[in-house]
Design an enzyme around this catalytic site. Structure first.
Site, mmCIF file in Angstrom:
data_model
loop_
_atom_site.group_PDB
_atom_site.id
_atom_site.type_symbol
_atom_site.label_atom_id
_atom_site.label_comp_id
_atom_site.label_asym_id
_atom_site.label_seq_id
_atom_site.Cartn_x
_atom_site.Cartn_y
_atom_site.Cartn_z
ATOM 1 N N CYS A 50 -9.093 60.049 -11.944
ATOM 2 C CA CYS A 50 -10.306 59.712 -11.204
ATOM 3 C C CYS A 50 -10.754 60.914 -10.370
ATOM 4 C CB CYS A 50 -10.052 58.514 -10.297
ATOM 5 S SG CYS A 50 -11.541 57.953 -9.416
ATOM 6 N N HIS B 219 -5.818 54.824 -10.123
ATOM 7 C CA HIS B 219 -5.231 54.604 -8.794
ATOM 8 C C HIS B 219 -5.690 53.255 -8.261
ATOM 9 C CE1 HIS B 219 -8.892 55.523 -6.308
ATOM 10 N NE2 HIS B 219 -9.253 56.111 -7.436
ATOM 11 N N ARG C 213 -8.821 61.754 -3.075
ATOM 12 C CA ARG C 213 -7.452 61.471 -2.623
ATOM 13 C C ARG C 213 -6.431 61.522 -3.750
ATOM 14 N NH1 ARG C 213 -9.215 55.824 -0.194
ATOM 15 N NH2 ARG C 213 -10.245 55.902 -2.234
ATOM 16 N N CYS D 46 -9.407 51.780 -6.468
ATOM 17 C CA CYS D 46 -10.436 52.693 -6.997
ATOM 18 C C CYS D 46 -11.842 52.132 -6.701
ATOM 19 C CB CYS D 46 -10.247 52.864 -8.499
ATOM 20 S SG CYS D 46 -11.450 53.982 -9.252
ATOM 21 N N ASP E 33 -11.805 60.763 -7.467
ATOM 22 C CA ASP E 33 -11.513 60.458 -6.056
ATOM 23 C C ASP E 33 -10.770 61.628 -5.388
ATOM 24 O OD1 ASP E 33 -10.088 59.370 -3.697
ATOM 25 O OD2 ASP E 33 -10.879 57.443 -4.387
#
Ligand code: ZN
Length: 214
Positions: A42, A98, A46, A101, A44
């Site tokens: 992803c 994750h 993080r 999400c 993302d």
């Protein structure tokens, strides 16, 4: 350099630190990359691939998009897979989602977000496929997290259904496709135990007779 100076300062400190440990590090990397892994994860912020699995530059080839989706007409993702498999000869493709999400969660809701709604449609399709079991989960967070897992499993399948992976297997190239999920709360990865290593492990409908068509 006045714009984003702190990022350039970070970069110089980072490069200096690496060169202190290995003066030839960048010289060797500039000449060649030979990663064993392709990471599809992803976007993302993080969930940074290299940091999570403790690998240095040069050790993992990375493709990231919103909600780690592998679409069979996405030439960006397919080009990454082809380059990684055929040129870099990676041995493992890791699809890593994750929990929590935002892309997956958005796909469970009706709010119109714009262009990205078309991308997240792929996750709505997965929700519908597993709707009975997902609707039976009363807690919304748990339900989204289960959909995050199912999304990884479906994307592992999508990777294996590509002509790229099936051609590699038909050539005798060792290639394993893994499904993992990352927990933002403790920084730990979990193997979803859906590893696929050969065409016999995918449904016959998606299996291609590579020798006949090439
Ligand atoms: Zn995400």
């Amino acid at each position: 350099m006045r714009v984003l100076k702190h990022l350039f300062d970070n970069n110089r400190a980072w490069a200096t630190n690496i060169k202190q440990h290995d003066p030839d590090f960048f010289g060797k990397l500039a000449a060649q990359q030979s990663p064993e892994y392709l990471w599809i994860g992803c976007a993302d912020s993080r969930v940074p691939a290299n940091e999570i699995i403790g690998l240095l530059p040069g050790e993992v080839f990375v493709h990231r998009n919103v909600a780690n989706i592998v679409v069979h007409t996405d030439f960006n993702c397919l080009s990454c897979i082809q380059y990684a498999v055929e040129m870099l000869q990676v041995k493992h493709i890791i699809v890593c989602g994750h929990y929590g999400c935002g892309g997956v969660k958005a796909a469970t809701q009706a709010n119109q977000l714009g262009l990205i709604d078309n991308w997240l449609r792929h996750i709505k399709d997965i929700y519908q496929k597993y709707q009975d079991s997902l609707d039976a989960i009363p807690d919304e967070t748990d339900r989204v997290d289960r959909l995050c897992e199912l999304n990884v499993i479906e994307q592992v399948n999508n990777v294996c259904h590509t002509t790229i992976v099936q051609s590699a297997w038909s050539r005798g190239q060792a290639l394993a496709v893994h499904g993992w999920i990352y927990d933002l709360h403790d920084g730990l990865l979990q193997d979803l135990d859906v590893c696929i290593t050969r065409p016999e492990e995918i449904p016959s409908l998606y299996r291609m007779d590579i020798h006949r068509t090439r």
